[in-house]
Design a protein around this motif. Sequence first.
Motif, PDB file in Angstrom:
ATOM      1  N   THR A  62       0.848  -1.190   0.000  1.00  0.00           N
ATOM      2  CA  THR A  62       0.000   0.000   0.000  1.00  0.00           C
ATOM      3  C   THR A  62       0.885   1.242   0.000  1.00  0.00           C
ATOM      4  O   THR A  62       2.035   1.188   0.413  1.00  0.00           O
ATOM      5  N   ASN A  63       0.336   2.341  -0.480  1.00  0.00           N
ATOM      6  CA  ASN A  63       1.038   3.625  -0.405  1.00  0.00           C
ATOM      7  C   ASN A  63       0.562   4.436   0.784  1.00  0.00           C
ATOM      8  O   ASN A  63       1.072   5.508   1.051  1.00  0.00           O
ATOM      9  N   LYS A  64      -0.439   3.909   1.473  1.00  0.00           N
ATOM     10  CA  LYS A  64      -1.000   4.617   2.629  1.00  0.00           C
ATOM     11  C   LYS A  64      -0.117   4.408   3.854  1.00  0.00           C
ATOM     12  O   LYS A  64       0.334   3.299   4.114  1.00  0.00           O
ATOM     13  N   ILE A  65       0.143   5.479   4.568  1.00  0.00           N
ATOM     14  CA  ILE A  65       0.935   5.365   5.797  1.00  0.00           C
ATOM     15  C   ILE A  65       0.029   4.845   6.904  1.00  0.00           C
ATOM     16  O   ILE A  65      -0.957   5.479   7.262  1.00  0.00           O
ATOM     17  N   GLY A  66       0.347   3.674   7.418  1.00  0.00           N
ATOM     18  CA  GLY A  66      -0.472   3.059   8.456  1.00  0.00           C
ATOM     19  C   GLY A  66      -0.037   3.496   9.851  1.00  0.00           C
ATOM     20  O   GLY A  66       1.010   4.126  10.031  1.00  0.00           O
ATOM     21  N   ASN A  67      -0.836   3.147  10.827  1.00  0.00           N
ATOM     22  CA  ASN A  67      -0.569   3.528  12.218  1.00  0.00           C
ATOM     23  C   ASN A  67       0.728   2.939  12.752  1.00  0.00           C
ATOM     24  O   ASN A  67       1.302   3.444  13.719  1.00  0.00           O
ATOM     25  N   TYR A  68       1.182   1.834  12.139  1.00  0.00           N
ATOM     26  CA  TYR A  68       2.353   1.132  12.674  1.00  0.00           C
ATOM     27  C   TYR A  68       3.572   1.261  11.753  1.00  0.00           C
ATOM     28  O   TYR A  68       4.537   0.529  11.894  1.00  0.00           O
ATOM     29  N   THR A  69       3.514   2.212  10.812  1.00  0.00           N
ATOM     30  CA  THR A  69       4.618   2.397   9.873  1.00  0.00           C
ATOM     31  C   THR A  69       5.872   2.879  10.589  1.00  0.00           C
ATOM     32  O   THR A  69       5.812   3.740  11.463  1.00  0.00           O
ATOM     33  N   VAL A  70       7.011   2.304  10.208  1.00  0.00           N
ATOM     34  CA  VAL A  70       8.323   2.727  10.717  1.00  0.00           C
ATOM     35  C   VAL A  70       9.104   3.282   9.524  1.00  0.00           C
ATOM     36  O   VAL A  70       9.193   2.622   8.487  1.00  0.00           O
ATOM     37  N   SER A  71       9.644   4.481   9.651  1.00  0.00           N
ATOM     38  CA  SER A  71      10.333   5.122   8.528  1.00  0.00           C
ATOM     39  C   SER A  71      11.716   4.516   8.296  1.00  0.00           C
ATOM     40  O   SER A  71      12.284   3.855   9.175  1.00  0.00           O
ATOM     41  N   THR A  72      12.262   4.772   7.102  1.00  0.00           N
ATOM     42  CA  THR A  72      13.626   4.301   6.805  1.00  0.00           C
ATOM     43  C   THR A  72      14.625   4.941   7.762  1.00  0.00           C
ATOM     44  O   THR A  72      15.587   4.293   8.187  1.00  0.00           O
ATOM     45  N   GLU A  73      14.399   6.206   8.109  1.00  0.00           N
ATOM     46  CA  GLU A  73      15.321   6.880   9.042  1.00  0.00           C
ATOM     47  C   GLU A  73      15.368   6.157  10.382  1.00  0.00           C
ATOM     48  O   GLU A  73      16.435   5.999  10.976  1.00  0.00           O
ATOM     49  N   GLU A  74      14.194   5.725  10.854  1.00  0.00           N
ATOM     50  CA  GLU A  74      14.145   5.020  12.136  1.00  0.00           C
ATOM     51  C   GLU A  74      14.811   3.650  12.049  1.00  0.00           C
ATOM     52  O   GLU A  74      15.456   3.204  12.998  1.00  0.00           O
ATOM     53  N   ILE A  75      14.645   2.988  10.900  1.00  0.00           N
ATOM     54  CA  ILE A  75      15.284   1.678  10.729  1.00  0.00           C
ATOM     55  C   ILE A  75      16.800   1.836  10.683  1.00  0.00           C
ATOM     56  O   ILE A  75      17.549   1.096  11.323  1.00  0.00           O
ATOM     57  N   ASN A  76      17.267   2.830   9.916  1.00  0.00           N
ATOM     58  CA  ASN A  76      18.706   3.046   9.748  1.00  0.00           C
ATOM     59  C   ASN A  76      19.380   3.609  10.996  1.00  0.00           C
ATOM     60  O   ASN A  76      20.598   3.530  11.134  1.00  0.00           O
ATOM     61  N   ALA A  77      18.583   4.211  11.889  1.00  0.00           N
ATOM     62  CA  ALA A  77      19.172   4.855  13.072  1.00  0.00           C
ATOM     63  C   ALA A  77      19.932   3.855  13.935  1.00  0.00           C
ATOM     64  O   ALA A  77      20.902   4.202  14.603  1.00  0.00           O
ATOM     65  N   ASN A  78      19.488   2.610  13.939  1.00  0.00           N
ATOM     66  CA  ASN A  78      20.194   1.558  14.669  1.00  0.00           C
ATOM     67  C   ASN A  78      21.222   0.953  13.720  1.00  0.00           C
ATOM     68  O   ASN A  78      20.868   0.414  12.682  1.00  0.00           O
ATOM     69  N   GLN A  79      22.490   1.042  14.089  1.00  0.00           N
ATOM     70  CA  GLN A  79      23.521   0.542  13.171  1.00  0.00           C
ATOM     71  C   GLN A  79      23.366  -0.952  12.911  1.00  0.00           C
ATOM     72  O   GLN A  79      23.476  -1.409  11.788  1.00  0.00           O
ATOM     73  N   THR A  80      23.108  -1.711  13.959  1.00  0.00           N
ATOM     74  CA  THR A  80      22.876  -3.147  13.783  1.00  0.00           C
ATOM     75  C   THR A  80      21.790  -3.615  14.748  1.00  0.00           C
ATOM     76  O   THR A  80      21.551  -3.004  15.787  1.00  0.00           O
ATOM     77  N   TYR A  81      21.158  -4.710  14.372  1.00  0.00           N
ATOM     78  CA  TYR A  81      20.183  -5.387  15.223  1.00  0.00           C
ATOM     79  C   TYR A  81      20.750  -6.754  15.571  1.00  0.00           C
ATOM     80  O   TYR A  81      21.514  -7.334  14.797  1.00  0.00           O
ATOM     81  N   SER A  82      20.373  -7.251  16.735  1.00  0.00           N
ATOM     82  CA  SER A  82      20.847  -8.566  17.154  1.00  0.00           C
ATOM     83  C   SER A  82      19.664  -9.489  17.406  1.00  0.00           C
ATOM     84  O   SER A  82      18.646  -9.079  17.959  1.00  0.00           O
ATOM     85  N   VAL A  83      19.831 -10.730  16.983  1.00  0.00           N
ATOM     86  CA  VAL A  83      18.766 -11.711  17.116  1.00  0.00           C
ATOM     87  C   VAL A  83      19.322 -12.963  17.780  1.00  0.00           C
ATOM     88  O   VAL A  83      20.438 -13.389  17.495  1.00  0.00           O
ATOM     89  N   ASN A  84      18.538 -13.524  18.698  1.00  0.00           N
ATOM     90  CA  ASN A  84      18.876 -14.795  19.329  1.00  0.00           C
ATOM     91  C   ASN A  84      18.387 -15.904  18.402  1.00  0.00           C
ATOM     92  O   ASN A  84      17.199 -16.207  18.350  1.00  0.00           O
ATOM     93  N   ILE A  85      19.290 -16.519  17.654  1.00  0.00           N
ATOM     94  CA  ILE A  85      18.869 -17.484  16.648  1.00  0.00           C
ATOM     95  C   ILE A  85      18.361 -18.789  17.264  1.00  0.00           C
ATOM     96  O   ILE A  85      17.795 -19.618  16.565  1.00  0.00           O
ATOM     97  N   HIS A  86      18.551 -18.977  18.585  1.00  0.00           N
ATOM     98  CA  HIS A  86      18.009 -20.157  19.247  1.00  0.00           C
ATOM     99  C   HIS A  86      16.624 -19.892  19.836  1.00  0.00           C
ATOM    100  O   HIS A  86      16.028 -20.792  20.428  1.00  0.00           O
ATOM    101  N   ALA A  87      16.124 -18.676  19.688  1.00  0.00           N
ATOM    102  CA  ALA A  87      14.813 -18.350  20.256  1.00  0.00           C
ATOM    103  C   ALA A  87      13.764 -19.301  19.689  1.00  0.00           C
ATOM    104  O   ALA A  87      13.738 -19.572  18.493  1.00  0.00           O
ATOM    105  N   GLY A  88      12.929 -19.806  20.561  1.00  0.00           N
ATOM    106  CA  GLY A  88      11.895 -20.740  20.138  1.00  0.00           C
ATOM    107  C   GLY A  88      12.357 -22.182  20.138  1.00  0.00           C
ATOM    108  O   GLY A  88      11.572 -23.090  19.899  1.00  0.00           O
TER     109      GLY A  88
END
Length: 197
Positions: A62-88
Amino acid sequence: MTVVLLFLGLGYIFFYGGNSQEPSSEESASVVNSDSSSSNKISSSESIETDNDADPDEYQVTNKIGNYTVSTEEINANQTYSVNIHAGSNSAEPKYRGIKFELDDVTGDGIFTDLGNSSIPSNESQTAHYQQIKTKKIEVINADNETRTVKVNTAVINNSGKVISFVFKRSNGNVSVTWKNDRGLIEAIPTDEISFN
């Protein structure tokens, strides 16, 4: 003679004009109004929540901005993300790996990089694209093996149109992304929020 021609002309218009397939201007207007009101209904409902039990790669753009949209600036603001690959899984030891997004704020195009972890470093990159999607509920597993449902309006997709990651904000306002493995969608959070052992 003039009266006869006039009579024949009016008869022709009345007979053939009444059977014409073309709508009158009034009918055309009602058709247009009907279409536009229905398209307004569609656009106004674009952010309605949907329960999608299908594959997590399934989404609607969609081109509509939804209530839960996260901008590219907000995504890029964190240099890296970490994930626990054993989760679950049943593994007691968390094993974190880093992932990184570099997305252009104008075009949405960019790169997604799997950074690996301290024991098996990696630097595998693939092209990616930022995309707003219709509201979707997804289940994510966090680092503590807890599952919860979140609503998303943002996805990062690859060249094949497959979702690399859904992006959402947590209740504290911080951004999380998802990592998909055989156990489902695992939550990844900014690396600076992780305490490495």
